[in-house]
Design a protein around this motif. Structure first.
Motif, PDB file in Angstrom:
ATOM      1  N   ILE A  17       0.840  -1.204   0.000  1.00 29.47           N
ATOM      2  CA  ILE A  17       0.000   0.000   0.000  1.00 29.47           C
ATOM      3  C   ILE A  17       0.875   1.254   0.000  1.00 29.47           C
ATOM      4  N   LEU A  18       1.944   1.225   0.767  1.00 29.44           N
ATOM      5  CA  LEU A  18       2.823   2.387   0.878  1.00 29.44           C
ATOM      6  C   LEU A  18       3.733   2.548  -0.334  1.00 29.44           C
ATOM      7  N   ASN A  19       4.076   1.440  -0.995  1.00 28.08           N
ATOM      8  CA  ASN A  19       4.892   1.504  -2.200  1.00 28.08           C
ATOM      9  C   ASN A  19       3.972   1.767  -3.388  1.00 28.08           C
ATOM     10  N   THR A  20       3.882   3.026  -3.813  1.00 31.72           N
ATOM     11  CA  THR A  20       2.855   3.419  -4.778  1.00 31.72           C
ATOM     12  C   THR A  20       3.268   3.208  -6.231  1.00 31.72           C
ATOM     13  N   GLU A  21       4.291   2.402  -6.476  1.00 36.29           N
ATOM     14  CA  GLU A  21       4.708   2.107  -7.854  1.00 36.29           C
ATOM     15  C   GLU A  21       4.376   0.672  -8.240  1.00 36.29           C
ATOM     16  N   GLN A  22       3.382   0.085  -7.593  1.00 33.90           N
ATOM     17  CA  GLN A  22       3.032  -1.312  -7.855  1.00 33.90           C
ATOM     18  C   GLN A  22       2.261  -1.464  -9.167  1.00 33.90           C
ATOM     19  N   ARG A  23       2.427  -2.611  -9.802  1.00 37.52           N
ATOM     20  CA  ARG A  23       1.563  -2.973 -10.926  1.00 37.52           C
ATOM     21  C   ARG A  23       0.241  -3.484 -10.360  1.00 37.52           C
ATOM     22  N   PRO A  24      -0.847  -3.385 -11.127  1.00 37.99           N
ATOM     23  CA  PRO A  24      -2.118  -3.957 -10.659  1.00 37.99           C
ATOM     24  C   PRO A  24      -1.956  -5.440 -10.327  1.00 37.99           C
ATOM     25  N   LYS A  25      -2.496  -5.833  -9.183  1.00 37.71           N
ATOM     26  CA  LYS A  25      -2.372  -7.222  -8.765  1.00 37.71           C
ATOM     27  C   LYS A  25      -3.444  -7.540  -7.748  1.00 37.71           C
ATOM     28  N   VAL A  26      -3.599  -8.828  -7.445  1.00 40.24           N
ATOM     29  CA  VAL A  26      -4.563  -9.269  -6.441  1.00 40.24           C
ATOM     30  C   VAL A  26      -3.924 -10.380  -5.613  1.00 40.24           C
ATOM     31  N   ASP A  27      -4.137 -10.329  -4.301  1.00 36.22           N
ATOM     32  CA  ASP A  27      -3.675 -11.365  -3.376  1.00 36.22           C
ATOM     33  C   ASP A  27      -4.816 -11.732  -2.452  1.00 36.22           C
ATOM     34  N   GLU A  28      -5.010 -13.011  -2.233  1.00 33.41           N
ATOM     35  CA  GLU A  28      -6.079 -13.459  -1.337  1.00 33.41           C
ATOM     36  C   GLU A  28      -5.500 -13.990  -0.040  1.00 33.41           C
ATOM     37  N   PHE A  29      -6.159 -13.622   1.071  1.00 28.29           N
ATOM     38  CA  PHE A  29      -5.814 -14.114   2.391  1.00 28.29           C
ATOM     39  C   PHE A  29      -7.055 -14.775   2.975  1.00 28.29           C
ATOM     40  N   PHE A  66      -7.407   2.909  -0.245  1.00 38.69           N
ATOM     41  CA  PHE A  66      -6.302   3.844  -0.057  1.00 38.69           C
ATOM     42  C   PHE A  66      -6.011   4.545  -1.371  1.00 38.69           C
ATOM     43  N   GLN A  67      -5.964   5.876  -1.337  1.00 39.46           N
ATOM     44  CA  GLN A  67      -5.546   6.676  -2.479  1.00 39.46           C
ATOM     45  C   GLN A  67      -4.303   7.461  -2.096  1.00 39.46           C
ATOM     46  N   GLU A  68      -3.514   7.814  -3.107  1.00 33.82           N
ATOM     47  CA  GLU A  68      -2.313   8.591  -2.824  1.00 33.82           C
ATOM     48  C   GLU A  68      -2.643   9.997  -2.351  1.00 33.82           C
ATOM     49  N   ARG A  69      -3.723  10.549  -2.896  1.00 35.78           N
ATOM     50  CA  ARG A  69      -4.103  11.919  -2.534  1.00 35.78           C
ATOM     51  C   ARG A  69      -5.605  12.079  -2.712  1.00 35.78           C
ATOM     52  N   SER A  70      -6.140  13.129  -2.153  1.00 31.69           N
ATOM     53  CA  SER A  70      -7.570  13.395  -2.265  1.00 31.69           C
ATOM     54  C   SER A  70      -7.841  14.101  -3.594  1.00 31.69           C
ATOM     55  N   THR A  71      -8.396  13.369  -4.548  1.00 25.43           N
ATOM     56  CA  THR A  71      -8.587  13.913  -5.896  1.00 25.43           C
ATOM     57  C   THR A  71     -10.059  14.016  -6.283  1.00 25.43           C
ATOM     58  N   GLY A  72     -10.946  13.449  -5.486  1.00 21.14           N
ATOM     59  CA  GLY A  72     -12.352  13.443  -5.871  1.00 21.14           C
ATOM     60  C   GLY A  72     -12.672  12.422  -6.946  1.00 21.14           C
ATOM     61  N   VAL A 105       0.087  11.090 -19.595  1.00 22.47           N
ATOM     62  CA  VAL A 105      -0.818  10.627 -18.555  1.00 22.47           C
ATOM     63  C   VAL A 105      -0.096  10.635 -17.216  1.00 22.47           C
ATOM     64  N   SER A 106      -0.846  10.879 -16.160  1.00 28.81           N
ATOM     65  CA  SER A 106      -0.353  10.705 -14.803  1.00 28.81           C
ATOM     66  C   SER A 106      -1.309   9.742 -14.108  1.00 28.81           C
ATOM     67  N   SER A 107      -0.866   9.174 -13.009  1.00 25.13           N
ATOM     68  CA  SER A 107      -1.715   8.190 -12.347  1.00 25.13           C
ATOM     69  C   SER A 107      -1.447   8.170 -10.852  1.00 25.13           C
ATOM     70  N   GLU A 108      -2.372   7.581 -10.139  1.00 25.47           N
ATOM     71  CA  GLU A 108      -2.184   7.326  -8.710  1.00 25.47           C
ATOM     72  C   GLU A 108      -2.583   5.891  -8.417  1.00 25.47           C
ATOM     73  N   GLN A 109      -1.964   5.340  -7.418  1.00 23.05           N
ATOM     74  CA  GLN A 109      -2.267   3.963  -7.029  1.00 23.05           C
ATOM     75  C   GLN A 109      -3.519   3.923  -6.158  1.00 23.05           C
ATOM     76  N   ILE A 110      -4.391   2.971  -6.461  1.00 19.62           N
ATOM     77  CA  ILE A 110      -5.575   2.714  -5.647  1.00 19.62           C
ATOM     78  C   ILE A 110      -5.443   1.315  -5.057  1.00 19.62           C
ATOM     79  N   SER A 111      -5.497   1.221  -3.749  1.00 16.18           N
ATOM     80  CA  SER A 111      -5.428  -0.075  -3.067  1.00 16.18           C
ATOM     81  C   SER A 111      -6.757  -0.354  -2.381  1.00 16.18           C
ATOM     82  N   MET A 112      -7.197  -1.612  -2.439  1.00 18.57           N
ATOM     83  CA  MET A 112      -8.447  -2.005  -1.794  1.00 18.57           C
ATOM     84  C   MET A 112      -8.246  -3.274  -0.980  1.00 18.57           C
ATOM     85  N   VAL A 113      -8.880  -3.292   0.162  1.00 25.23           N
ATOM     86  CA  VAL A 113      -8.917  -4.493   1.004  1.00 25.23           C
ATOM     87  C   VAL A 113     -10.383  -4.839   1.228  1.00 25.23           C
TER      88      VAL A 113
END
Length: 201
Positions: free
Chosen positions: A12-24, A61-67, A44-52
């Motif tokens: 989550i903190l490393n915001t240069e990840q490729r899209p991926k999925v992990d199951e626990f 989790f978003q990198e910044r508040s962008t709306g 283009v610019s981008s931000e990482q979106i993480s979901m649990v």
């Protein structure tokens, strides 16, 4: 509080990840990217979106508040919104759907600029136009790097091996999968067109 694995917190903190999925055992963790088109620089610019997604909870989790997800929030705030009754798995789908919808908006703007460049080249070619073509090609490559693995992420969610999604949500995930395939095909068409513009007459 939610017992997230240390490696998940690290991702989550490393915001240069490729899209991926992990199951626990008690949640599924996925990462993707939300894109913005910079018309002035044809990039283009981008931000990482993480979901649990767990059983009864969804953390994002978003990198910044962008709306970026303002439309989804508005639907949640609406007093009689069906989204309130459909569960957190449907909310996760809605966020993913917003992300993919944004990809198409970016693609449409890139396509418009590509066509404008093609028209301008026919009138008066210049070195600056060649630079613009390369900028758009670079943007298309960046988009492809994000959407190609996202397709596999969604395909994994559709299989739903751990049962984090209700059966009623799976058709919606299939719709996202179809959209990612369509997006990749449209993006390839733009890339081919841009490559053609670089060729000598």
């Amino acid at each position: 509080v939610f017992g997230l694995h240390p490696l998940v917190l690290e991702d989550i903190l490393n915001t240069e990840q490729r899209p991926k999925v992990d199951e626990f055992s008690n949640y599924v963790f996925l990462e993707t990217r939300y894109f913005y088109y910079e018309k002035s620089s044809l990039s283009v610019s981008s931000e990482q979106i993480s979901m649990v997604l767990g059983r009864g909870f969804l953390i994002t989790f978003q990198e910044r508040s962008t709306g970026a997800f303002a439309p989804v929030r508005e639907r949640l705030r609406a007093e009689h919104s069906p989204m309130r009754e459909l569960g957190v798995d449907y909310l996760a789908y809605s966020l993913l759907d917003s992300i993919v919808d944004k990809y198409f908006h970016v693609l449409e703007e890139m396509s418009d600029d590509s066509e404008a460049l093609e028209d301008a080249l026919l009138i008066k070619p210049s070195i600056a136009m060649l630079h613009s073509i390369h900028q758009l090609k670079r943007a298309s490559i960046e988009l492809r790097r994000a959407v190609w693995p996202l397709r596999e992420v969604v395909n994994h969610l559709i299989r739903n091996e751990s049962g984090f999604f209700n059966a009623s949500t799976i058709p919606y995930l299939r719709d996202i999968y179809d959209h990612t395939v369509s997006f990749i095909e449209s993006l390839e068409a733009i890339r081919d067109s841009l490559s053609g513009l670089c060729q000598p007459p």
